[in-house]
Design a protein around this motif. Structure first.
Motif, short mmCIF file in Angstrom:
data_model
loop_
_atom_site.label_atom_id
_atom_site.label_comp_id
_atom_site.label_asym_id
_atom_site.label_seq_id
_atom_site.Cartn_x
_atom_site.Cartn_y
_atom_site.Cartn_z
N THR A 37 22.61 48.05 64.96
CA THR A 37 23.03 49.38 65.43
C THR A 37 21.82 50.29 65.52
OG1 THR A 37 25.09 49.07 64.24
CG2 THR A 37 24.60 51.28 64.95
N VAL A 39 20.87 54.23 66.11
CA VAL A 39 21.36 55.59 66.28
C VAL A 39 20.15 56.52 66.44
CG1 VAL A 39 23.51 55.27 65.03
CG2 VAL A 39 21.47 55.89 63.79
N GLY A 40 20.42 57.76 66.70
CA GLY A 40 19.31 58.71 66.86
C GLY A 40 19.36 59.45 68.19
N TYR A 332 30.12 56.28 58.90
CA TYR A 332 28.84 56.05 58.22
C TYR A 332 28.82 54.69 57.53
CZ TYR A 332 24.56 57.57 55.88
OH TYR A 332 23.27 57.69 55.46
N VAL A 333 29.96 54.26 57.04
CA VAL A 333 30.00 52.94 56.40
C VAL A 333 30.51 51.86 57.36
CG1 VAL A 333 30.20 53.71 54.03
CG2 VAL A 333 32.26 53.45 55.36
N ILE A 336 27.63 50.70 60.82
CA ILE A 336 26.28 50.14 60.72
C ILE A 336 26.35 48.78 60.02
CG2 ILE A 336 23.92 50.52 59.93
CD1 ILE A 336 24.46 53.50 60.33
N THR A 337 26.42 48.77 58.70
CA THR A 337 26.36 47.47 58.02
C THR A 337 27.58 46.61 58.34
OG1 THR A 337 27.26 48.58 56.08
CG2 THR A 337 24.90 48.23 56.11
N ILE A 365 27.49 59.81 61.85
CA ILE A 365 26.36 59.11 61.23
C ILE A 365 25.14 60.03 61.25
CG2 ILE A 365 24.88 57.07 61.33
CD1 ILE A 365 27.16 55.76 62.98
N ARG B 105 26.99 46.98 49.92
CA ARG B 105 26.17 46.77 51.12
C ARG B 105 25.91 48.09 51.85
NH1 ARG B 105 22.41 45.21 53.39
NH2 ARG B 105 22.41 44.48 55.52
N GLN B 106 26.93 48.99 51.85
CA GLN B 106 26.76 50.21 52.65
C GLN B 106 25.71 51.14 52.08
OE1 GLN B 106 29.29 50.03 50.51
NE2 GLN B 106 30.25 51.96 50.07
N ASN B 108 22.81 50.51 51.76
CA ASN B 108 21.65 50.29 52.61
C ASN B 108 21.47 51.43 53.61
OD1 ASN B 108 20.46 49.01 55.22
ND2 ASN B 108 19.88 47.59 53.59
N THR B 109 22.59 51.89 54.20
CA THR B 109 22.51 52.96 55.20
C THR B 109 22.04 54.27 54.57
OG1 THR B 109 24.40 51.89 56.23
CG2 THR B 109 23.82 54.04 57.07
N TYR B 110 22.58 54.60 53.41
CA TYR B 110 22.16 55.82 52.71
C TYR B 110 20.67 55.76 52.40
CZ TYR B 110 27.12 56.83 51.63
OH TYR B 110 28.45 57.10 51.70
N ARG B 112 18.32 54.01 53.81
CA ARG B 112 17.50 54.14 55.02
C ARG B 112 17.36 55.60 55.41
NH1 ARG B 112 19.91 50.46 59.65
NH2 ARG B 112 18.15 51.24 60.87
N GLU B 113 18.47 56.32 55.32
CA GLU B 113 18.43 57.73 55.71
C GLU B 113 17.56 58.54 54.75
OE1 GLU B 113 22.20 59.61 56.50
OE2 GLU B 113 21.24 61.57 56.57
N PHE B 131 15.34 54.76 61.49
CA PHE B 131 16.80 54.88 61.46
C PHE B 131 17.25 55.88 62.52
CE2 PHE B 131 20.69 56.60 59.11
CZ PHE B 131 21.51 55.59 59.56
N ILE B 132 17.06 57.14 62.25
CA ILE B 132 17.49 58.16 63.22
C ILE B 132 16.29 58.67 64.00
CG2 ILE B 132 18.35 60.53 63.37
CD1 ILE B 132 20.29 59.75 61.04
N LEU B 133 15.16 58.88 63.33
CA LEU B 133 13.97 59.42 64.00
C LEU B 133 13.23 58.31 64.73
CD1 LEU B 133 12.68 61.58 61.04
CD2 LEU B 133 14.06 62.33 62.96
#
Lengths: 367, 189
Positions: A37, A39-40, A332-333, A336-337, A365, B105-106, B108-110, B112-113, B131-133
């Motif tokens: 995924t 994003v941005g 958000y959950v 992505i993963t 997100i 697992r989730q 991971n997203t936090y 990364r941010e 990630f976003i930038l």
């Protein structure tokens, strides 16, 4: 002979993508062997902006976090502020809030009906449901002045009382929706194409659901009965009688079955709320917003939105602006993963249907 | 509820003596202040042994004046129906945190941010760098000492826009032949 993997960029501008995001797919023939995924594309720095604005100004940004569902965000913000400040909310306002939240839920279901079917090439449903959604938006326009962004549920209560005869118009609309949902069932759940394209596709099993922190209809589609409105009740949900539907299988079909029942439960809740609504004031006035400070402290509130749990963490340092507002939505959950995980083995044509069934909303997100 | 909370405090304190509990008596909420090194072990313990199977949120606050970031891991038990806040602080200079994405697992997203927006390094985090930038060269932008306006003025050139662009209020006054209200005058250019 093994086919060579190719990279396919799906989005950010693609009719099947549920917003401004991209999925980089590794495909072998028609089968996905890897997904990332990206994003941005629409980061608006709302949370940064909120640190620079006062408590009331940053409230106006809340509904913009995710367009299909604006009211749960407002309500979360209002409830978090009230929790930090200890502000009382009039009883009538709580009932009105629940009514608005459930109307918003129904409106959001209408968008989902359109999106889920549209992703499979079944466009009639989208024409019907998005058209019917306008009846709810008309009610919102009458009540709040806005069709999509309402800024109605604010700290201390709601912005204004119900107009004269509004309850009757809501009930009439609910009668209409009850009939229409039967038509939707015939069109959607009796449709061989819909069944064939959704059964056994995009499976999330129970273990994966726990591992990935899955919420909302996706979790209930795995047979786990979980709903914030029951588990961690807010407003007046603990006084209402409704059931939390579940389904077995964890595929797109199971999630659709859950949502189909939930839409009916929303109608049931709206009727109860109108029936039980007390009279009285609807707003506990806040001080001058320019000078309004909250005591030092923090709060975390959870709301059950259509796509699942919304969590809002808010910290105050005792000043006129929020120290931090940190929102976590279902996407958000999910997007992505989890999405990267369950796309493996699916067909390219299923990506859009899976994204829709997970409730992917990119603005959530990138806040 | 209070019994469950007391039980929970006892369980956590038996394994993690440094954990300081703070109770919110009228809410289904219990806070624990812990050392950052304890985070993976306390979360694993809560998940596997105490039934706190749902990671609801990882929140972050930048306490610039105190030179620290605060990370708040909010976990939920569907059975006990209690929100447990596991809070820790990490210094703002070269912040390093343990990684917990093997527990949930989730996370991971936090992580990364937070790596991108706050510059916190998570040990052993496996994820794409961006990630976003995209192609970001500046400091982590969600830190409180990062001034968005100042950065934009320094980094990007000013684009004048339309030549006929005027103050919209003056245009309205001209058309309606009305005076600008007093409260709006201070916003006038």
């Amino acid at each position: 002979m093994r086919e060579k993997a190719t990279t396919l960029y799906l989005g950010p501008q693609h009719p099947g993508i549920t917003g401004n995001m991209m999925i980089r797919l590794k495909v072998e023939g028609d089968t996905i062997v890897g997904a990332t995924t990206e994003v941005g594309y629409l980061h608006r720095a709302f949370e940064k902006l909120q640190e620079k604005r006062n408590w009331l100004q940053s409230f106006t940004l809340m509904c913009r976090f995710c367009v299909p569902e604006t009211d749960p965000m407002e309500e979360s913000y209002a409830r978090a502020v009230e929790a930090i400040e200890g502000r009382e909310v009039p009883e009538r306002a709580k009932y009105i809030r629940v009514m608005v939240l459930e109307l918003a839920r129904l409106a959001s279901f209408m968008l989902w009906y359109g999106g889920q079917n549209g992703s499979l090439g079944l466009y009639t449903m989208g024409q019907w449901s998005v058209g019917d959604r306008n009846y709810i938006l008309d009610l919102f326009e009458e009540l709040t002045g806005g069709r999509v962004y309402h800024m109605y549920i604010w700290p201390g209560g709601v912005r204004r009382d119900l107009p004269k005869g509004f309850e009757k118009r809501v009930l009439k609309t609910m009668d209409y929706f009850e009939k229409r949902l039967n038509d939707y069932d015939d069109l959607m759940f009796e449709n061989a194409i819909f069944k064939k394209r959704t059964q056994g596709v995009g499976i999330v099993d129970k273990e994966k659901a726990i591992e990935h922190g899955v919420v909302g209809p996706v979790l209930r589609g795995c047979g786990i009965r979980s709903d914030i409105r029951i588990d961690d009740p807010y407003e007046v949900y603990d006084k209402l009688d409704f059931i939390v539907p579940t389904a077995e299988g964890g595929d797109i079909w199971a999630r659709a079955l859950v949502r189909r029942q939930e839409a009916r439960q929303s109608i049931r809740i709206i009727r109860q709320v109108i029936d039980m609504m007390p009279s009285g004031s609807v707003y506990n006035k806040i001080p001058n917003p320019q000078k309004w400070t909250l005591p030092k402290g923090d709060a975390y509130v959870r709301t059950e939105a259509v796509r699942g749990e919304i969590g809002l963490y808010m910290a105050s340092d005792g000043g006129t602006n929020p120290r931090r507002v940190h929102l976590r939505g279902a996407a958000y959950v999910h997007a992505i993963t989890l999405l990267e995980d369950i796309l493996i083995g699916a067909n390219i044509a299923d990506v859009s249907a899976i994204m829709n069934s997970l409730g992917t909303c990119p603005p959530e997100i990138e806040r | 509820m209070q019994k469950l909370k007391a039980n929970l405090i006892e369980h956590i304190n038996s394994g993690f003596r440094d954990a300081v509990a703070k109770d919110y008596p009228n809410e289904n909420r219990l806070d624990f202040y812990v050392n950052k090194q304890c985070i993976p072990s306390i979360l694993t313990y809560a998940k596997d042994r105490l039934g706190y199977i749902h990671l609801s949120h990882i929140a972050i606050v930048d306490w610039l004046e105190e030179g620290e970031f605060e990370l708040i891991y909010i976990i939920w038990s569907p059975e006990e129906k209690i929100k447990m806040f596991v809070r820790t602080r990490v210094e703002r200079e070269n912040p390093v945190m343990p990684n917990i994405d093997m527990i949930w697992r989730q996370a991971n997203t936090y992580e990364r941010e937070f790596r991108e927006m706050y510059g916190i390094q998570f040990q052993g985090l496996e994820a794409p760098e961006e990630f976003i930038l995209e192609d970001w060269q500046g400091p982590p932008p969600m830190r409180r000492d990062f001034d968005t306006e100042e950065y934009a003025n320094e980094t990007f050139f000013h684009r004048p826009g339309r030549e006929d662009a005027g103050d919209v209020r003056e245009e309205i006054i001209k058309r309606s032949r009305e005076e600008i209200p007093d409260f709006a005058k201070k916003y006038s250019r």
